[in-house]
Design an enzyme around this catalytic site. Structure first.
Site, PDB file in Angstrom:
ATOM      1  CG  HIS A 138       6.977 -14.374  -3.486  1.00 31.08           C
ATOM      2  ND1 HIS A 138       5.611 -14.233  -3.624  1.00 31.08           N
ATOM      3  CD2 HIS A 138       7.492 -13.124  -3.594  1.00 31.08           C
ATOM      4  CE1 HIS A 138       5.310 -12.973  -3.832  1.00 31.08           C
ATOM      5  NE2 HIS A 138       6.429 -12.264  -3.805  1.00 31.08           N
ATOM      6  CD  GLN A 186       1.406 -11.524  -1.412  1.00 33.33           C
ATOM      7  OE1 GLN A 186       0.873 -11.153  -0.371  1.00 33.33           O
ATOM      8  NE2 GLN A 186       1.454 -12.785  -1.780  1.00 33.33           N
TER       9      GLN A 186
HETATM   10  P1  5GP Z   1       6.148  -9.331  -4.712  1.00 29.53           P
HETATM   11  O1  5GP Z   1       6.036  -7.937  -5.268  1.00 29.53           O
HETATM   12  O2  5GP Z   1       4.825 -10.085  -4.827  1.00 29.53           O
HETATM   13  O3  5GP Z   1       6.732  -9.414  -3.320  1.00 29.53           O
HETATM   14  O4  5GP Z   1       7.195 -10.086  -5.619  1.00 29.53           O
HETATM   15  C1  5GP Z   1       6.859 -10.675  -6.818  1.00 29.53           C
HETATM   16  C2  5GP Z   1       8.131 -10.815  -7.610  1.00 29.53           C
HETATM   17  O5  5GP Z   1       7.891 -11.697  -8.680  1.00 29.53           O
HETATM   18  C3  5GP Z   1       8.633  -9.502  -8.211  1.00 29.53           C
HETATM   19  O6  5GP Z   1       9.933  -9.210  -7.738  1.00 29.53           O
HETATM   20  C4  5GP Z   1       8.593  -9.759  -9.710  1.00 29.53           C
HETATM   21  O7  5GP Z   1       9.667  -9.177 -10.399  1.00 29.53           O
HETATM   22  C5  5GP Z   1       8.627 -11.275  -9.778  1.00 29.53           C
HETATM   23  N1  5GP Z   1       7.969 -11.827 -10.946  1.00 29.53           N
HETATM   24  C6  5GP Z   1       6.747 -11.492 -11.440  1.00 29.53           C
HETATM   25  N2  5GP Z   1       6.467 -12.210 -12.533  1.00 29.53           N
HETATM   26  C7  5GP Z   1       7.537 -13.040 -12.730  1.00 29.53           C
HETATM   27  C8  5GP Z   1       7.826 -14.023 -13.720  1.00 29.53           C
HETATM   28  O8  5GP Z   1       7.063 -14.290 -14.634  1.00 29.53           O
HETATM   29  N3  5GP Z   1       9.015 -14.665 -13.609  1.00 29.53           N
HETATM   30  C9  5GP Z   1       9.907 -14.391 -12.574  1.00 29.53           C
HETATM   31  N4  5GP Z   1      11.035 -15.094 -12.552  1.00 29.53           N
HETATM   32  N5  5GP Z   1       9.648 -13.468 -11.639  1.00 29.53           N
HETATM   33  C10 5GP Z   1       8.478 -12.792 -11.719  1.00 29.53           C
END
Ligand code: 5GP
Length: 113
Positions: free
Chosen positions: A99, A93
């Site tokens: 999400h 994360q």
């Molecule tokens: P996690 O790694 O927390 O499970 O997923 C976070 C996700 O958010 C990642 O896949 C990353 O690419 C996406 N993400 C991070 N910053 C942004 C942003 O500014 N806009 C969008 N659309 N996605 C983002």
């Protein structure tokens, strides 16, 4: 502050996102670094930092997020897709607003890294 993340800024309309679905409880938009031809994130409007912060009061909301994930997958033309929720930095994360990743459009290996 709870909700003070890039996703919170999107929910407040402070920064743009490529929206694919929205309702009174959640927002879905395309991931900025897609890992597959379809890579959408479904987020609650409620600023839960992760799944581990949810409790029984969030049961309906969590169910709704999964139903929206399936709806978005169908909308994107996917029969097969993967949903992922990373909880905590050791699990990958990076944004601390709950999400659900909806990923598809190519064969997906298992297990993930
Ligand atoms: P996690 O790694 O927390 O499970 O997923 C976070 C996700 O958010 C990642 O896949 C990353 O690419 C996406 N993400 C991070 N910053 C942004 C942003 O500014 N806009 C969008 N659309 N996605 C983002």
């Amino acid at each position: 502050m709870a909700g003070d993340t890039i996703f919170g800024q999107m929910l407040r309309g402070e920064i743009p996102c490529d929206e694919v679905y929205s309702d009174e409880r959640c927002l879905a938009f395309r991931d900025i670094h897609p890992q597959a031809p379809v890579h959408v994130l479904v987020i609650p409007r409620k600023p839960l930092e992760s799944l581990r912060a949810a409790d029984s009061a969030d049961s309906d909301l969590l169910g709704h997020l999964l139903l929206v994930a399936a709806r978005v997958a169908k909308q994107e033309g996917l029969d097969d897709f993967r949903t992922v929720i990373n909880s905590g930095s050791q699990a990958g994360q990076t944004v601390f607003h709950l999400h659900v990743h909806v990923i598809g459009g190519r064969p997906l290996a298992w297990p993930p890294g």
